[in-house]
Write an enzyme that holds these catalytic residues in place. Structure first.
Site, PDB file in Angstrom:
ATOM      1  N   LYS A 202       0.867  -1.179   0.000  1.00 32.66           N
ATOM      2  CA  LYS A 202       0.000   0.000   0.000  1.00 32.66           C
ATOM      3  C   LYS A 202       0.903   1.227   0.000  1.00 32.66           C
ATOM      4  O   LYS A 202       1.635   1.477   0.959  1.00 32.66           O
ATOM      5  CB  LYS A 202      -0.918   0.000   1.216  1.00 32.66           C
ATOM      6  N   ARG A 212     -10.538  10.364   1.990  1.00 33.69           N
ATOM      7  CA  ARG A 212     -10.525  11.007   3.312  1.00 33.69           C
ATOM      8  C   ARG A 212     -11.876  11.649   3.600  1.00 33.69           C
ATOM      9  O   ARG A 212     -12.352  11.654   4.736  1.00 33.69           O
ATOM     10  CB  ARG A 212      -9.396  12.045   3.375  1.00 33.69           C
ATOM     11  N   ARG A 223       1.226   9.803   6.202  1.00 31.95           N
ATOM     12  CA  ARG A 223       1.373   8.413   6.639  1.00 31.95           C
ATOM     13  C   ARG A 223       2.633   7.774   6.069  1.00 31.95           C
ATOM     14  O   ARG A 223       2.700   6.567   5.904  1.00 31.95           O
ATOM     15  CB  ARG A 223       0.127   7.623   6.221  1.00 31.95           C
ATOM     16  N   GLU A 239       7.712  -6.679   1.068  1.00 30.84           N
ATOM     17  CA  GLU A 239       6.495  -6.652   1.882  1.00 30.84           C
ATOM     18  C   GLU A 239       5.547  -7.794   1.492  1.00 30.84           C
ATOM     19  O   GLU A 239       4.927  -8.425   2.350  1.00 30.84           O
ATOM     20  CB  GLU A 239       5.786  -5.305   1.714  1.00 30.84           C
ATOM     21  N   LYS A 254      -2.230  -1.452  -3.698  1.00 30.94           N
ATOM     22  CA  LYS A 254      -3.056  -0.241  -3.646  1.00 30.94           C
ATOM     23  C   LYS A 254      -2.163   0.992  -3.697  1.00 30.94           C
ATOM     24  O   LYS A 254      -1.211   1.064  -2.924  1.00 30.94           O
ATOM     25  CB  LYS A 254      -3.885  -0.261  -2.356  1.00 30.94           C
ATOM     26  N   SER A 280      -9.983   5.976  -4.743  1.00 34.22           N
ATOM     27  CA  SER A 280     -10.903   7.107  -4.901  1.00 34.22           C
ATOM     28  C   SER A 280     -10.418   8.135  -5.910  1.00 34.22           C
ATOM     29  O   SER A 280     -11.209   8.693  -6.681  1.00 34.22           O
ATOM     30  CB  SER A 280     -11.130   7.774  -3.542  1.00 34.22           C
TER      31      SER A 280
END
Length: 329
Positions: A202, A212, A223, A239, A254, A280
């Site tokens: 991600k 958001r 983040r 990962e 993502k 989004s």
């Protein structure tokens, strides 16, 4: 007019008619491949449109039930729920996400009752919707996300979601060790059959912006200490391998469209299904261009989803899932 014998190879022969193109198609797009993300909000009595995502709403419990049944009836493969609590119910540790009477867990029970085994019911296993600071984890005394305290909280979230009827839990916070901890926690609580969708790669992306608003997130800062750097493909592979070693049942990439190379890499190494999330911002860009008549919305949506499938995604999360299911029927 062509020279005799030239060209010997004419790939256009296999594009000559719609029937021929269907016969030789190398990538398929079917409703069963799609998951519909859905938002359910506490404390509202009518649909709340999300301005930055035209056509997407925060649902009431009742409207969620109706929309979920309609999507499943259309053939959509799965539903992924996000809960949006009231502002006054948010706190530093995301207690509303663990509360059996919290909006996400109540909505999971609603849909589990309505749909049973007719769909795959998924839940977002993260804290950003439920915390007053908007981060995906528990903060330490210096305001940094505490990895291990956060993972412990994720286990509580996952067990609460499993108790509420989730078939799949989706830890999306990119904490180290989260998959192994959730597997142990679910098994210990008697939920060995609940699957884990690991957000293995991600990325820290600008394309999350409209989301958001969708979850009424109050994030201050960014983040980047837990989400991946957009340029790091080898780190993504690391990962992915770690999450597979820890017991992931499905892995997620993502966003999708800007990271198709990572999707392809994941598909090449993963023994479990690969999911990709058309986020989004990807949704909003196509909507905006279509609203200005710059592109054909349906054609662009189908092309974008087919591209994600072509890269190797077995499952695609998209806000168009229900629409596409109807278009393809």
């Amino acid at each position: 007019m062509s020279v005799s014998g030239y060209p010997r190879h004419r790939p256009r022969r296999l594009r000559s008619t719609p029937a021929m193109r269907r016969l030789v198609a190398q990538t398929s797009l079917e409703p069963r491949n799609l998951v519909l993300p859905m938002f359910v909000a506490d404390g509202i009595d009518e649909l709340r449109p999300i301005a930055s995502m035209p056509g997407v709403v925060q649902h009431t419990r009742d409207s969620l039930r109706r929309a979920a049944v309609a999507a499943v009836d259309a053939g959509v493969g799965g539903l992924n729920l996000f809960g949006v609590p009231r502002d006054q119910d948010k706190d530093a540790t995301g207690s509303a996400g663990v509360d059996p009477d919290g909006i996400l867990n109540v909505a999971l029970r609603d849909l589990a009752e309505d749909l049973g085994d007719a769909t795959v019911l998924m839940a977002d296993t993260c804290l950003d919707e439920f915390t007053d600071h908007g981060h995906c984890g528990v903060l330490d005394g210096q305001g940094r996300v505490d990895n291990d305290a956060t993972v412990a909280r994720y286990v509580e979230l996952a067990v609460a979601q499993a108790e509420s009827g989730a078939n799949v839990v989706g830890p999306s916070g990119m904490m180290d060790g989260q998959i192994g901890a959730l597997r142990d926690g679910l098994d210990s609580a008697g939920y060995a059959d609940v699957a884990i969708l690991a957000y293995a790669a991600k990325f820290s992306s600008a394309f999350y912006g409209p989301f958001r608003e969708a979850v009424s997130c109050s994030l201050s800062g960014d983040r980047r200490t837990y989400q991946q750097e957009p340029g790091n493909a080898r780190e993504a592979l690391r990962e992915i391998k770690l999450d597979l070693d820890e017991g992931a049942d499905i892995i997620m990439i993502k966003p999708a469209s800007g990271y198709l190379d990572v999707v392809a890499t994941a598909a090449g190494v993963s023994p479990v299904p690969v999911a990709a999330y058309q986020v989004s911002g990807e949704y909003a860009m196509i909507c905006a261009a279509a609203a200005n008549n710059w592109i054909d919305e349906r054609a662009a949506v189908l092309e974008s989803l087919t591209s994600i499938r072509r890269a190797g995604a077995d499952i695609v999360f998209t806000y168009w899932a229900a629409d596409v299911a109807c278009w393809l029927s």
